[in-house]
Motif scaffolding. Structure first.
Motif, PDB file in Angstrom:
ATOM      1  N   ASN A 497      -6.784 -15.996  21.214  1.00  0.00           N
ATOM      2  CA  ASN A 497      -5.615 -16.828  21.528  1.00  0.00           C
ATOM      3  C   ASN A 497      -5.730 -17.511  22.887  1.00  0.00           C
ATOM      4  N   HIS A 498      -6.609 -16.980  23.728  1.00  0.00           N
ATOM      5  CA  HIS A 498      -6.806 -17.603  25.050  1.00  0.00           C
ATOM      6  C   HIS A 498      -8.072 -18.461  25.053  1.00  0.00           C
ATOM      7  N   GLU A 499      -8.642 -18.620  23.871  1.00  0.00           N
ATOM      8  CA  GLU A 499      -9.853 -19.436  23.681  1.00  0.00           C
ATOM      9  C   GLU A 499     -11.035 -18.915  24.477  1.00  0.00           C
ATOM     10  N   VAL A 500     -11.148 -17.602  24.528  1.00  0.00           N
ATOM     11  CA  VAL A 500     -12.266 -17.023  25.270  1.00  0.00           C
ATOM     12  C   VAL A 500     -13.495 -16.958  24.371  1.00  0.00           C
ATOM     13  N   ARG A 501     -14.675 -17.114  24.971  1.00  0.00           N
ATOM     14  CA  ARG A 501     -15.920 -16.950  24.226  1.00  0.00           C
ATOM     15  C   ARG A 501     -16.726 -15.827  24.866  1.00  0.00           C
ATOM     16  N   PRO A 502     -17.642 -15.188  24.100  1.00  0.00           N
ATOM     17  CA  PRO A 502     -18.396 -14.074  24.677  1.00  0.00           C
ATOM     18  C   PRO A 502     -19.086 -14.466  25.983  1.00  0.00           C
ATOM     19  N   GLY A 503     -19.594 -15.704  26.014  1.00  0.00           N
ATOM     20  CA  GLY A 503     -20.298 -16.167  27.218  1.00  0.00           C
ATOM     21  C   GLY A 503     -19.420 -16.119  28.450  1.00  0.00           C
ATOM     22  N   ASN A 504     -18.109 -16.425  28.275  1.00  0.00           N
ATOM     23  CA  ASN A 504     -17.187 -16.373  29.423  1.00  0.00           C
ATOM     24  C   ASN A 504     -17.125 -14.950  29.973  1.00  0.00           C
ATOM     25  N   ILE A 505     -17.013 -14.007  29.020  1.00  0.00           N
ATOM     26  CA  ILE A 505     -16.824 -12.611  29.427  1.00  0.00           C
ATOM     27  C   ILE A 505     -18.080 -12.073  30.100  1.00  0.00           C
ATOM     28  N   VAL A 506     -19.217 -12.342  29.461  1.00  0.00           N
ATOM     29  CA  VAL A 506     -20.483 -11.848  30.031  1.00  0.00           C
ATOM     30  C   VAL A 506     -20.681 -12.445  31.420  1.00  0.00           C
ATOM     31  N   GLY A 507     -20.494 -13.755  31.517  1.00  0.00           N
ATOM     32  CA  GLY A 507     -20.697 -14.438  32.802  1.00  0.00           C
ATOM     33  C   GLY A 507     -19.816 -13.841  33.878  1.00  0.00           C
ATOM     34  N   ALA A 508     -18.540 -13.647  33.552  1.00  0.00           N
ATOM     35  CA  ALA A 508     -17.603 -13.173  34.561  1.00  0.00           C
ATOM     36  C   ALA A 508     -17.922 -11.740  34.970  1.00  0.00           C
ATOM     37  N   ILE A 509     -18.181 -10.879  33.985  1.00  0.00           N
ATOM     38  CA  ILE A 509     -18.436  -9.471  34.328  1.00  0.00           C
ATOM     39  C   ILE A 509     -19.752  -9.343  35.090  1.00  0.00           C
ATOM     40  N   ALA A 510     -20.753 -10.088  34.636  1.00  0.00           N
ATOM     41  CA  ALA A 510     -22.061 -10.020  35.315  1.00  0.00           C
ATOM     42  C   ALA A 510     -21.915 -10.472  36.756  1.00  0.00           C
ATOM     43  N   ASN A 511     -21.242 -11.552  36.956  1.00  0.00           N
ATOM     44  CA  ASN A 511     -21.151 -12.124  38.301  1.00  0.00           C
ATOM     45  C   ASN A 511     -20.184 -11.373  39.191  1.00  0.00           C
ATOM     46  N   GLU A 512     -19.054 -11.017  38.636  1.00  0.00           N
ATOM     47  CA  GLU A 512     -17.996 -10.468  39.478  1.00  0.00           C
ATOM     48  C   GLU A 512     -18.152  -8.974  39.736  1.00  0.00           C
ATOM     49  N   ALA A 513     -18.647  -8.221  38.739  1.00  0.00           N
ATOM     50  CA  ALA A 513     -18.763  -6.786  38.958  1.00  0.00           C
ATOM     51  C   ALA A 513     -20.186  -6.403  39.310  1.00  0.00           C
ATOM     52  N   GLY A 514     -21.087  -7.353  39.254  1.00  0.00           N
ATOM     53  CA  GLY A 514     -22.475  -7.056  39.597  1.00  0.00           C
ATOM     54  C   GLY A 514     -23.143  -6.198  38.543  1.00  0.00           C
ATOM     55  N   ILE A 515     -22.632  -6.201  37.317  1.00  0.00           N
ATOM     56  CA  ILE A 515     -23.307  -5.465  36.250  1.00  0.00           C
ATOM     57  C   ILE A 515     -24.328  -6.407  35.645  1.00  0.00           C
ATOM     58  N   ASP A 516     -25.580  -5.996  35.675  1.00  0.00           N
ATOM     59  CA  ASP A 516     -26.609  -6.846  35.110  1.00  0.00           C
ATOM     60  C   ASP A 516     -26.241  -7.137  33.654  1.00  0.00           C
ATOM     61  N   SER A 517     -26.306  -8.394  33.254  1.00  0.00           N
ATOM     62  CA  SER A 517     -25.743  -8.712  31.940  1.00  0.00           C
ATOM     63  C   SER A 517     -26.502  -8.067  30.791  1.00  0.00           C
ATOM     64  N   GLN A 518     -27.747  -7.594  31.079  1.00  0.00           N
ATOM     65  CA  GLN A 518     -28.461  -6.911  30.001  1.00  0.00           C
ATOM     66  C   GLN A 518     -27.795  -5.572  29.662  1.00  0.00           C
ATOM     67  N   TYR A 519     -26.959  -5.064  30.573  1.00  0.00           N
ATOM     68  CA  TYR A 519     -26.306  -3.787  30.312  1.00  0.00           C
ATOM     69  C   TYR A 519     -24.896  -3.961  29.760  1.00  0.00           C
ATOM     70  N   ILE A 520     -24.565  -5.198  29.442  1.00  0.00           N
ATOM     71  CA  ILE A 520     -23.275  -5.415  28.798  1.00  0.00           C
ATOM     72  C   ILE A 520     -23.509  -5.357  27.290  1.00  0.00           C
ATOM     73  N   GLY A 521     -22.790  -4.458  26.641  1.00  0.00           N
ATOM     74  CA  GLY A 521     -23.072  -4.216  25.227  1.00  0.00           C
ATOM     75  C   GLY A 521     -22.243  -5.076  24.301  1.00  0.00           C
TER      76      GLY A 521
END
Ligand code: AMP
Length: 637
Positions: A497-521
């Motif tokens: 409903n907020h028009e989010v895409r997986p790429g938005n989430i991965v990008g934000a979590i990787a960048n903002e929390a410093g979690i390497d995106s390969q560890y995002i499941g």
């Protein structure tokens, strides 16, 4: 404008401290994008620049914006938005370097994963330029710790990357918070429709800058490239020089300083090399070129300016040690060989970040530039042995050795040692401590350069939107069987409903929390919320940070989805600083997005990077490390 007609930095209305800094860093002339952008930005115009890394675009915006700063004002006057923390740090470093003679100047990089405290303190003390990733900049604006009321200029750097990483809504939100009359410079390697839309909406009568390209390269010139990162360049160059038969060579570097440094290093390795650059007096330059023509010098290390129009028949090779700014400069450079129908060779070093430039050169010249084979250890060693033997023959044939004859004879008699042994000892003296032969094992650095290139190249082939879609599929289409070992399931307050895409989430979590995106499941997007698997035992600090991250206009408000039922042994462990010492299992590695987008996070303070301990993962990280590491040495305060 062609690179033949670029004006000098001195002709631009840049302030004196900046000209001094340019002299320190050894830039001879503005690159094409700089020649066109700097005067416009100095005048206060908006600019829409199509440029990629390696073209000198950072200085193209940093220099004029620095020149227009009022150092007495303490509120931020310039804001640069960059897609990744690496780029933010690199751009902040560049500002610091160009402002080295501007007393009291402060630049602050702000990006996710870093403590807020230090950033807030620095912001309170007063900062002239902020360089940040969109999420963290947004956070500071919302907290009221970053005030943009006095902002004079905003730069969107690598706008297409920001779009690709899902930051474009954040960027627009930030744009809406800036004063109406601020100046904007938007740089993007490509101009997708969404970037054009932003340009139309926010830029005020922008000047569009795209550099014209010439496409003619002589087809008698064989063009090859070698993927190499900064630290290995000299090694790779000397290896190629040893194995590649050449008559005379011109090596292109970017700065005056580099011409002298590299020529010195080559001289020390036994090559007859000399520098030419714009600072060297005309007379001396002419003498050097004369020496090259006569064969007294074999290698000329030059800047583009100094080598313009050079026509020496002997030049069989052009070596692009530093990649040129654009296709046109490349064509000018390689035109120094293969003249008048003769054959020539052009070799180009390309760092991973410069790949796009390589592709544009290939596109513009309509010629494939093949990856060269670095000569093997055996070939190099055979050449060294042959050369050594030749030196003996030459010396025996041409030198007067009488006195040495006597001395050796005397030694032989006194010590009763065979002449062969004495000769071997003398050869050892001649060689010094440097090993004569290369080690037989392959040099890791070189393999690594190529390996990381191949790896990245695979991902390069897919276009970006496809990449985002693939990433979405990879992460969301698997059958739901609960989180994998070592992972935990979380809920995010953002959904379809907020028009989010997986790429938005991965990008934000990787960048903002410093979690390497390969560890995002796995990511499962529902209408109102999203479920996501992240490494278990996330430190509280990271967890709290993530709650506040904004994606698609919503705060993530991350929360845990039920208890973790997996054995301790399989869980990644975080230490107190938020790091995890758990090995990354093969299973987890299979979660890696197949687009190769995962950017290695190199920040030491990064909170949640998992230290993969198994050998394979180590090997992989090594290839990631081949990316240039940039740090702001001293955090400006
Ligand atoms: P960029 O495209 O901004 O990432 O810059 C690429 C590289 O070119 C950086 O290492 C800069 O230091 C270098 N560079 C930028 N402008 C010049 C110039 N006018 N002369 C020589 N080197 C430059």
């Amino acid at each position: 404008m062609t690179s033949d007609t670029v004006s000098s930095f001195g002709q631009m209305a840049l302030n004196i401290p900046l000209l001094k800094a340019l002299d320190d860093v050894g830039y001879e002339n503005p690159s094409p994008i700089q020649a066109r952008t700097i005067p416009l930005l100095l005048e206060g115009r908006d600019v829409l620049g199509q440029a990629q890394t390696g073209t000198g675009k950072t200085a193209a915006f940093a220099l004029p914006l620095l020149s227009n700063l009022d150092l007495k004002e303490k509120d931020p006057q310039v804001l640069v938005l960059a897609p990744t923390r690496e780029l933010a740090i690199q751009v902040a470093e560049a500002f610091q370097k160009y402002a080295s003679h501007m007393k009291g100047f402060h630049v602050l990089p702000v990006y996710g994963g870093q403590e807020y405290g230090g950033q807030i303190r620095a912001l309170k003390r007063g900062v002239h330029v902020i360089v940040g990733t969109p999420g963290r900049v947004m956070d500071h604006i919302r907290k009221g710790t970053l005030k943009l009321g006095n902002l004079k200029a905003l730069v969107l750097d690598e706008a297409d990357e920001m779009l690709r990483m899902g930051f474009i809504d954040d960027v627009e939100w930030i744009l809406d918070q800036t004063p109406e009359d601020r100046q904007i410079a938007l740089f993007s390697a490509t101009m997708p429709q969404q970037i054009r839309r932003i340009a139309t909406k926010y830029l005020n009568d922008p000047e569009q800058i795209t550099i014209e390209v010439k496409t003619a390269t002589a087809d008698t010139i064989r063009q090859r490239f070698w993927p190499v990162s900064g630290v290995h360049k000299l090694d790779a160059l000397t290896r190629i020089l040893e194995a590649e038969p050449f008559d005379a060579m011109i090596i292109f570097v970017r700065t005056k300083t580099a011409t002298v440094e590299l020529a010195d290093k080559l001289e020390a390795r036994g090559y007859s090399a000399a520098p030419i650059n714009g600072d060297i007096q005309q007379k001396l330059r002419e003498r050097t070129i004369e020496q090259l023509k006569k064969g007294k010098i074999d290698i000329l290390v030059a800047t583009d300016v100094a080598a313009r129009g050079l026509d020496v028949q002997r030049i069989s090779h052009v070596f692009n040690y530093d990649i040129p700014y654009d296709t046109e400069a490349y064509i000018h450079r390689i035109g120094r060989t293969g003249r008048a129908g003769r054959k020539g060779d052009a070799i180009l070093f390309v760092a991973p970040r410069e790949k796009r430039l390589l592709h544009s050169i290939e596109k513009a010249t309509r010629q494939k530039i093949e990856m060269m084979e670095l000569p093997s250890t055996e070939i190099i060693n055979d050449k060294r042995i042959a050369k050594f033997k030749q030196r003996i023959s030459d010396t025996l044939a041409s030198e007067e050795l009488g006195m040495f004859y006597q001395m050796i004879e005397q030694y032989q008699l006194e010590h009763n040692i065979p002449a062969l042994e004495i000769a071997a000892a003398l050869a050892h003296i001649l060689q010094g401590d440097e090993p004569f032969l290369l080690q037989n094992k392959p040099q890791r650095s070189k393999g690594r350069d190529r390996e990381s290139w191949d790896k990245e190249d695979g991902s390069q082939k897919r276009n970006s939107s496809r990449r985002d879609r693939d990433r979405g599929r990879d992460r969301s289409s698997r059958k739901d069987s609960g989180p994998e070992d070592g992972m935990e399931r979380f809920k995010l307050a953002v959904g379809h409903n907020h028009e989010v895409r997986p790429g938005n989430i991965v990008g934000a979590i990787a960048n903002e929390a410093g979690i390497d995106s390969q560890y995002i499941g796995r990511i499962n997007i529902h209408d109102e919320y999203t479920m996501i698997d992240l490494p278990a035992d996330m430190p509280k600090e990271v967890f709290n940070d993530l709650k506040k991250v904004w994606v698609a206009g919503q705060q993530l408000k991350i929360s845990k989805m039920g208890e973790d039922s997996h054995s301790d042994e399989r869980k990644p462990r975080y230490d107190k600083k938020g790091k995890s010492g758990k090995n990354s299992s093969d299973k987890k590695r299979s979660e890696k997005p197949r687009d190769g987008k995962a950017k290695p996070k190199k920040d030491k303070k990064k909170k949640a990077k998992i230290r993969a301990k198994d050998k394979k993962a180590k090997g992989k990280r090594k290839t990631d490390d081949s990316k240039p590491k940039k740090r702001v040495k001293k955090k400006p305060d």
